[in-house]
Design an enzyme around this catalytic site. Structure first.
Site, short mmCIF file in Angstrom:
data_model
loop_
_atom_site.label_atom_id
_atom_site.label_comp_id
_atom_site.label_asym_id
_atom_site.label_seq_id
_atom_site.Cartn_x
_atom_site.Cartn_y
_atom_site.Cartn_z
CG LEU A 95 -6.69 -1.28 -1.45
CD1 LEU A 95 -8.06 -0.65 -2.45
CD2 LEU A 95 -5.57 0.07 -1.89
CG ASP A 96 -4.42 1.96 4.70
OD1 ASP A 96 -3.88 0.67 4.73
OD2 ASP A 96 -3.90 3.23 4.08
CE1 TYR A 97 -13.93 1.10 7.79
CE2 TYR A 97 -13.38 3.39 8.69
CZ TYR A 97 -14.47 2.82 8.23
OH TYR A 97 -15.84 2.53 9.27
#
Ligand code: URA
Length: 247
Positions: free
Chosen positions: A102-104
């Site tokens: 999952l992205d930051y």
């Protein structure tokens, strides 16, 4: 290297005390050599350890679900000192790694495991396991945009496969729309790029489902162990979708 009775107990054979008794009774072998004294050490990742002739599992398999907050990176460590997902797994000593990323800035359901086969099955591109997100975007999303998302969008790394989309919430005061979107791929920043391609910047992204397993009431920053039936369900959805898309 760990003491044999500790390895046996961690593998779920019996309590540490009982395992000591088993060793003393001559039931335990390491690399085909009987061990009858306490204090012998072994490496469960390398040595073949048997009890009563049966090989023990080399490590406890762990399957976790974390509700990842935004502002946390999906990796084991960060040279820049930012928060990482391992910071949210108190008491977990095993090395677990994320099943996909999952992205930051993305929050929500992240699976973690030390079972490489499980992780591969769920993330392999040919297995098409569905992942559902709530994407909150600026502006009003019109039907034409939804149709494009549904039928496939041309991104720089190729067409996306069809997605399922529906309105989840429309906030006229804030001029924001939240769309529930299910994708069957896992390309880098895919949901954000899909919405950008139809003219909407994603301002909040949360994964709420992986396969048939939902985040439900798990609080932000909290984790829980998956139930064995959930692990089986996830494996089932990887195998099922694999078959469907292979036709
Ligand atoms: N799509 C994105 O854009 N970001 C994620 O973190 C996951 C899916």
């Amino acid at each position: 290297m760990e003491r044999l009775q500790k390895i046996l107990a961690q593998a779920g054979v019996a309590s540490r005390r009982k395992c000591e008794e088993m060793i003393l009774a001559g039931l335990v072998e390491v690399n085909e050599e009987k061990v009858t004294t306490l204090g012998v050490k072994a490496d469960p990742a390398v040595d073949v350890i048997t009890v009563n002739g049966r090989r023990i599992r080399s490590e406890n398999k762990l399957y976790l679900m974390l509700n990842k907050p935004k502002g946390v990176i999906t990796s084991a460590s960060d040279p820049q000192g930012r928060k990482v997902v391992a910071d949210f797994l108190p008491g977990i000593k095993e090395r677990v790694y994320p099943v996909g990323r999952l992205d930051y800035d993305t929050e929500g359901l992240l699976l973690l495991t030390n079972d490489g086969e499980f992780a591969n099955l769920l993330t392999h591109p040919s297995h098409h396991v569905p992942k559902t997100y709530h994407a909150t975007v600026k502006g009003t999303v019109h039907g034409t945009a939804l149709e494009k998302l549904q039928s496939g969008i041309k991104l720089e790394d190729g067409m996306t496969s069809p997605a399922e989309v529906e309105y989840h919430d429309i906030n006229l005061d804030k001029n924001e729309t939240t769309i529930s979107i299910t994708i069957y791929e896992g390309r880098n920043r895919q949901v954000r790029r899909m919405f950008e391609a139809v003219g909407h910047k994603v301002i909040k992204l949360k994964r709420i489902k992986f396969g048939d397993i939902g985040l439900q009431q798990l609080g932000r920053g909290k984790f829980r162990h998956l139930h064995p039936t959930e692990v089986q369900e996830l494996l089932g959805s990887a195998r099922k979708t694999h078959k469907v898309h292979k036709k």
